[in-house]
Design a protein around this motif. Structure first.
Motif, mmCIF file in Angstrom:
data_model
loop_
_atom_site.group_PDB
_atom_site.id
_atom_site.type_symbol
_atom_site.label_atom_id
_atom_site.label_comp_id
_atom_site.label_asym_id
_atom_site.label_seq_id
_atom_site.Cartn_x
_atom_site.Cartn_y
_atom_site.Cartn_z
ATOM 1 N N ASP A 69 9.930 0.789 -16.710
ATOM 2 C CA ASP A 69 9.652 -0.534 -16.183
ATOM 3 C C ASP A 69 8.801 -0.424 -14.924
ATOM 4 N N ILE A 70 8.080 -1.489 -14.629
ATOM 5 C CA ILE A 70 7.219 -1.525 -13.450
ATOM 6 C C ILE A 70 8.055 -1.814 -12.208
ATOM 7 N N THR A 71 7.874 -0.999 -11.191
ATOM 8 C CA THR A 71 8.530 -1.222 -9.903
ATOM 9 C C THR A 71 7.488 -1.042 -8.803
ATOM 10 N N LEU A 72 7.907 -1.275 -7.576
ATOM 11 C CA LEU A 72 7.003 -1.041 -6.453
ATOM 12 C C LEU A 72 6.719 0.440 -6.256
ATOM 13 N N LYS A 73 7.506 1.295 -6.887
ATOM 14 C CA LYS A 73 7.311 2.740 -6.758
ATOM 15 C C LYS A 73 6.599 3.350 -7.963
ATOM 16 N N THR A 74 6.124 2.509 -8.874
ATOM 17 C CA THR A 74 5.346 3.009 -10.003
ATOM 18 C C THR A 74 4.141 3.793 -9.491
ATOM 19 N N LYS A 75 3.958 4.990 -10.029
ATOM 20 C CA LYS A 75 2.865 5.859 -9.583
ATOM 21 C C LYS A 75 1.623 5.564 -10.415
ATOM 22 N N TRP A 76 0.814 4.637 -9.899
ATOM 23 C CA TRP A 76 -0.362 4.183 -10.623
ATOM 24 C C TRP A 76 -1.488 5.206 -10.581
ATOM 25 N N THR A 77 -2.364 5.117 -11.574
ATOM 26 C CA THR A 77 -3.620 5.857 -11.546
ATOM 27 C C THR A 77 -4.701 4.866 -11.141
ATOM 28 N N GLY A 78 -5.036 4.847 -9.885
ATOM 29 C CA GLY A 78 -6.019 3.893 -9.386
ATOM 30 C C GLY A 78 -5.805 3.628 -7.911
ATOM 31 N N SER A 79 -6.895 3.451 -7.194
ATOM 32 C CA SER A 79 -6.820 3.182 -5.757
ATOM 33 C C SER A 79 -6.470 1.727 -5.502
ATOM 34 N N ILE A 80 -5.769 1.491 -4.420
ATOM 35 C CA ILE A 80 -5.466 0.144 -3.957
ATOM 36 C C ILE A 80 -6.089 -0.002 -2.578
ATOM 37 N N TYR A 81 -7.024 -0.940 -2.453
ATOM 38 C CA TYR A 81 -7.779 -1.041 -1.212
ATOM 39 C C TYR A 81 -7.227 -2.084 -0.248
ATOM 40 N N ASP A 82 -6.402 -2.972 -0.736
ATOM 41 C CA ASP A 82 -5.769 -3.953 0.135
ATOM 42 C C ASP A 82 -4.267 -3.813 -0.031
ATOM 43 N N SER A 83 -3.648 -3.190 0.952
ATOM 44 C CA SER A 83 -2.210 -2.918 0.867
ATOM 45 C C SER A 83 -1.368 -4.069 1.376
ATOM 46 N N SER A 84 -1.990 -5.165 1.794
ATOM 47 C CA SER A 84 -1.234 -6.251 2.429
ATOM 48 C C SER A 84 -0.182 -6.837 1.501
ATOM 49 N N PHE A 85 -0.383 -6.740 0.190
ATOM 50 C CA PHE A 85 0.608 -7.259 -0.754
ATOM 51 C C PHE A 85 1.998 -6.724 -0.457
ATOM 52 N N TYR A 86 2.091 -5.482 -0.019
ATOM 53 C CA TYR A 86 3.387 -4.856 0.213
ATOM 54 C C TYR A 86 4.077 -5.393 1.467
ATOM 55 N N PHE A 87 3.359 -6.196 2.266
ATOM 56 C CA PHE A 87 3.910 -6.614 3.558
ATOM 57 C C PHE A 87 3.898 -8.121 3.799
ATOM 58 N N VAL A 88 3.021 -8.868 3.113
ATOM 59 C CA VAL A 88 2.883 -10.300 3.406
ATOM 60 C C VAL A 88 4.212 -11.013 3.172
ATOM 61 N N PRO A 89 4.738 -11.724 4.165
ATOM 62 C CA PRO A 89 6.051 -12.387 4.012
ATOM 63 C C PRO A 89 6.094 -13.384 2.859
ATOM 64 N N ARG A 90 5.022 -14.183 2.681
ATOM 65 C CA ARG A 90 5.089 -15.220 1.646
ATOM 66 C C ARG A 90 5.096 -14.628 0.236
ATOM 67 N N LEU A 91 4.691 -13.354 0.111
ATOM 68 C CA LEU A 91 4.672 -12.699 -1.201
ATOM 69 C C LEU A 91 5.918 -11.856 -1.445
ATOM 70 N N LYS A 92 6.872 -11.940 -0.565
ATOM 71 C CA LYS A 92 8.085 -11.124 -0.689
ATOM 72 C C LYS A 92 8.784 -11.350 -2.024
#
Length: 965
Positions: A69-92
């Motif tokens: 299953d997909i989790t926040l710890k899924t080890k993706w193959t691909g770069s992520i250039y905007d990491s703000s998703f992991y921190f933005v309060p409204r996207l919690k």
């Protein structure tokens, strides 16, 4: 359990036998399967035991819900250039277990990177004894190792070609077990985590086999390879045939070839050519034959894609081996700075295919599926497809041959963001190996006209790519070669036969829009064809109706997140309007950029990124088609192909907004890239108003147009003095007796509007006087240009968002067009549609926007800039409201009585003033004075924050576990 396994094995054996036909055993269907998470299968000899699970092939693990299953710890193959998703309060809420919504790309049903085993039992017929037997695995991902019973056959690693194993010495008649270990980890050979051959940004890093899976039996002496080299000028083809002799005896026989056309109304067939052949035992021999064509020889191009089948037969006393090869008689070459197809100049009009297959997560391997895609591409006036850092399966080449498209597949590498070329890393050799596999497997297809080593490299790139181009120029003349497809900042590879690069593209709309300039200065230094790399990238708002299409392996969790966030910002009801308004601006931008290239002499072509959306890299909605290659509703193929086609009328217009004391002038030109010149063509033109009334018309003398860009046809001059009211006019140019036509809107305003007595209080500051006027029931016009605080962080240009704001960490612009309440009487004297058009440029470009985050949830401005969907702020450029006992219009665009040299701003101000002086000025919403004032006092409560300056690859969770140091 043992009985169940035995029954399955019997069923598998029966399936294999029942599928056996013409010396081939089809291995598609049920396979035993097991995940090897700890990579212990080899040491524990899993090939010696029955695997515990089941799966179907062809297919991928994710397709059959195998994996994690997909989790926040899924080890993706691909770069992520905007990491703000992991921190933005409204996207919690989108980061919670059970509600994970990854915004960077589509979300697979399951995810797995590692080792998995596939196993099948087959029954080898008795008559296969002593024959050559090959195991054919089309499009395995990525590394395969094969065992027959307990004997290892070998290992193969290719992203572009079938994995083919010679099992002749391993298989004997009777029941045999085939075990295949597939490993989709990025290991020593690292093509780059963002390469479209492997990355989660597009097809995903899947595990499985998706094409033909079969055992093929043949004579121990057999035709292994056939390569056909057309010589169109001399009406012949050079045919190189490799014959393998795996037997213990020398072979003497006869080799014959003949070619016959098969997809044209008139059939053409060559004479059969025969030659005696000898092949020493357990060796191979390559024979070259010359195949002459007669006067009826048919050539292949985009207009008449005539094809042949070459039949090669090897005979002893009877036919012991034969092959049928599809090919076309064509010559694709370069002459100076032009591409030539059979000595006819051709301009490439292309799109980039990034391996978008949202239902399966892997590329189609059927000709029918590719024909649908290519027919759609061609219907939009295109003749070329670049495959960004990947090579499609054989079915794509077959389909492109039939339809008539020029293809540029690439080595499956984006050697950046980790690996680099020219430094001795394994990727150096792998690119050579892969491109050689590509030319062996697909080199005969007429559509395979160009080759690039990959995309945007790092490392010692010039030396490496110069050598790469030299290698291929010497080795195979059937196509033309470039280094890698690159942006404008990459170094030039001098030996490249043509250049695919950025830097000479785009619209310079910081100045007034026009259609006179071209790219001549930018391409002047290039003496070879220049093809614009990844043009456009103009964003459109998400189409949330698309979500329901994701019924396969992938879910559009990114779209779901954007839709819910839009709803949280109280604008979900505007989603469709945002799509259509931003879409109209997007098409306008593509039209103007493409036309600019078509009017540039000697411009070699362009590659859009793309005609269709890109589902990854932050979700890049840059296409007029969605990721399913289906229209979104705001432009049709017929409309698009007016400005993107083999023949396109062009108009060089100095500006698009006039006053009625001026004269509209345009130079009419033509782009033509046809099979033959346009003989005695007559171009005619009309100018009409919005009601369709004819204002002026004319035509030019008949003229023959050879292939070329920006070919002069004539001039138009139209005095505007009879236009008394603000008007939108349309210039249309047609090539008579053809379907080719193109058009442009332009606007005419009165040079002087009538001055009427007005009780409106005009101000540039929301001061006490304004409050007093409103409290007394008066009317206020606030020109707040330059005064905005709440929203000043949002940059609006006339051009929309580029690629997307996530991939570039909120680099401006942030706005993707405007939604305009065009039916409001406020615009009675300012002709407009519901979207940004060119008359809005001097109003919209670089204007501030107002953030209405505290306004009533149903509040809708007259002019509403459309925010990036990663933020979904409710914005305004102009709004109206009741305040106190009075009424107000607020504009953050600079429109007012003192504005100079901005005719649209001047006319809009007049229209708004006239509206405010009428009895139709009745704003719906009542607002508090302090709420409006707060726009010019308090900053936005919600602003974008990257939260980290580090590369997301250094974050936890780590988005790229395979980065090479």
């Amino acid at each position: 359990m043992k009985k169940y396994i035995y029954a399955c094995l019997l069923l598998a054996s029966f399936f294999a036998l029942s599928s056996f036909k013409k010396d081939e055993i089809n291995l598609e269907g049920d396979w035993h399967f097991e995940i090897d998470r700890q990579d212990v299968g080899v040491t524990e000899k899993w090939y010696n035991r029955n695997l515990a699970d089941n799966i179907k092939l062809p297919g991928s693990m994710a397709q059959f819900l195998k994996g994690d299953d997909i989790t926040l710890k899924t080890k993706w193959t691909g770069s992520i250039y905007d990491s703000s998703f992991y921190f933005v309060p409204r996207l919690k809420k989108f980061r919670q277990p059970g509600n994970i919504h990854i915004p960077f790309w589509l979300t697979p049903a399951k995810h797995y990177v590692g080792v998995a085993w596939y196993q099948k039992e087959v029954n080898i017929p008795a008559n296969w004894k002593g024959k050559s037997i090959l195991l054919h695995l089309e499009r395995a991902h990525i590394e395969t190792r094969v065992w027959i019973n307990n004997k290892e056959v070998g290992l193969q690693n290719s992203l572009v070609a079938p994995h083919v194993y010679d099992l002749s010495t391993f298989l004997t008649p009777g029941k045999q077990r085939i075990s295949i270990r597939i490993d989709n980890r990025i290991k020593e050979i690292n093509v780059g985590p963002d390469s479209h051959s492997v990355t989660d940004h597009t097809q995903g890093n899947w595990n499985g086999i998706i094409g033909k899976i079969a055992l093929e039996s043949s004579s121990p002496v057999y035709i292994n390879d056939v390569q056909i080299y057309p010589d169109v000028k001399n009406r012949k083809a050079r045919v190189k045939i490799t014959i393998n002799n795996t037997s213990k005896k020398d072979f003497e026989g006869k080799l014959s070839i003949v070619a016959k056309s098969f997809n044209s109304p008139k059939i053409d067939q060559t004479k059969e050519i025969t030659e005696k052949t000898t092949v020493t035992k357990q060796t191979e021999n390559t024979i070259e034959l010359e195949l002459p064509f007669g006067k009826g020889m048919q050539t292949w191009d985009e207009f008449d894609p005539a094809l042949y089948h070459l039949e090669a037969k090897l005979t002893d006393k009877e036919i012991i081996s034969e092959k049928e090869i599809q090919f076309g008689m064509r010559e694709f070459r370069i002459e100076g700075n032009r591409f030539m197809i059979n000595d006819i100049p051709v301009v490439l009009r292309g799109t980039v295919h990034n391996c978008e297959f949202p239902l399966t997560g892997y590329p189609a391997t059927t000709v029918e599926a590719w024909e649908i895609i290519f027919q759609k591409i061609k219907s939009f006036g295109l003749n070329h497809v670049r495959f960004h850092s990947w090579c499609p399966p054989e079915a794509a080449f077959i389909a492109a041959d039939k339809i008539g498209l020029y293809l540029q597949p690439e080595g499956p590498s984006w050697p950046n963001h980790g690996p680099k070329i020219g430094l001795g890393q394994p990727v150096d050799k792998f690119i050579y190996d892969e491109t050689q596999r590509m030319t062996k497997e697909y080199g005969n297809y007429a559509s395979f006209t160009m080759l690039s080593a990959g995309n945007e490299p790092a490392g010692n790139q010039v030396k490496y790519l110069n050598e790469f181009v030299n290698f291929w120029k010497e080795k195979d003349n059937r196509r033309v070669y470039t280094g890698m497809s690159v942006g404008g900042s990459w170094p030039i590879v001098p030996n490249a036969e043509y250049q695919v690069r950025g830097g000479v593209r785009g619209l310079k709309w910081e100045k007034i829009p026009e259609t006179e300039s071209d790219f001549s200065e930018g391409i002047a230094k290039f003496k070879v064809p220049f093809v614009a790399h990844e043009i456009g990238q103009y964003c459109v708002f998400p189409n949330f109706d698309e979500i329901k299409k994701y019924t396969g392996v992938y879910r559009a969790k990114n779209f779901e997140m954007f839709r819910e966030d839009l709803s949280d910002h109280h604008m979900e009801d505007q989603a469709a309007a945002f799509l259509n308004a931003s879409g109209k601006l997007q098409v306008l931008c593509y039209k103007n950029e493409i036309e600019k290239m078509l009017r540039t002499p000697n411009y070699g072509g362009f590659q859009m990124l793309g005609l269709q959306d890109f589902p990854g890299q932050g979700t890049a909605l840059v296409g007029v088609l969605d990721a399913f290659f289906e229209e979104k509703g705001y432009v049709t193929a017929k409309e698009y192909s007016r400005f993107c086609n083999e023949t396109v009328p062009l108009a060089e217009i100095p500006k698009f907004v006039y006053t009625n004391n001026e004269t509209f002038k345009a130079e009419i030109a033509l782009f033509h890239s046809g099979k033959t010149p346009l003989q005695n063509a007559v171009l005619s033109w009309t100018i009409k108003n919005e009601k369709g009334n004819l204002m002026a018309s004319g035509s030019f003398e008949p003229k023959t147009f050879e292939n070329g860009n920006g070919l002069f046809a004539g001039n138009i001059s139209f005095a505007l003095s009879e236009i008394k009211e603000a008007s939108k006019l349309n210039l249309e140019v047609k090539v008579n007796a053809t379907t080719f036509a193109n058009d442009w809107n332009f606007w005419v305003y009165p040079e002087k509007n009538p001055v009427a007595a007005s009780s409106i209080y005009y101000t540039t500051v929301l001061d006490d006087k304004a409050k007093e006027v409103l409290n007394k029931g008066g009317k206020v016009f606030l020109n707040a240009a330059g005064k905005v605080v709440k929203g000043k962080e949002v940059e609006m240009h006339f051009l929309p968002v580029f690629w997307n704001t996530s991939w570039f960490k909120m680099r401006p612009p942030h706005i993707t067009g405007m939604l305009i309440q065009e039916k409001s009487p406020a615009f009675a004297d300012f002709p407009t549609s519901f979207h940004s058009d060119l008359q809005w440029w001097d109003i919209q470009n670089r204007s501030q926007v107002m953030n209405l985050e505290d306004f009533p949830v149903d509040f809708r401005p007259l002019i509403q800039p459309i925010d990036t969907w990663f933020m979904n702020r409710r914005l305004a450029l102009v709004f109206e409201a009741q305040v106190g006992n009075g009424k107000i219009i607020v504009s953050s665009a600079d429109i007012g009585p003192d504005v100079q040299n901005k005719p649209s701003s001047k006319q809009l101000f007049y229209s708004l003033q006239k509206y405010m002086n009428s009895n139709k000025f009745n704003p719906k919403n009542k607002l508090d004075f302090e709420l409006i004032k707060d726009i010019f006092v308090s900053p936005s409560r919600e602003v974008f924050n990257t939260y980290t300056k580090d590369s997301p690859d250094e974050l936890k969770p780590n988005s790229n576990q395979n980065k090479m140091k």
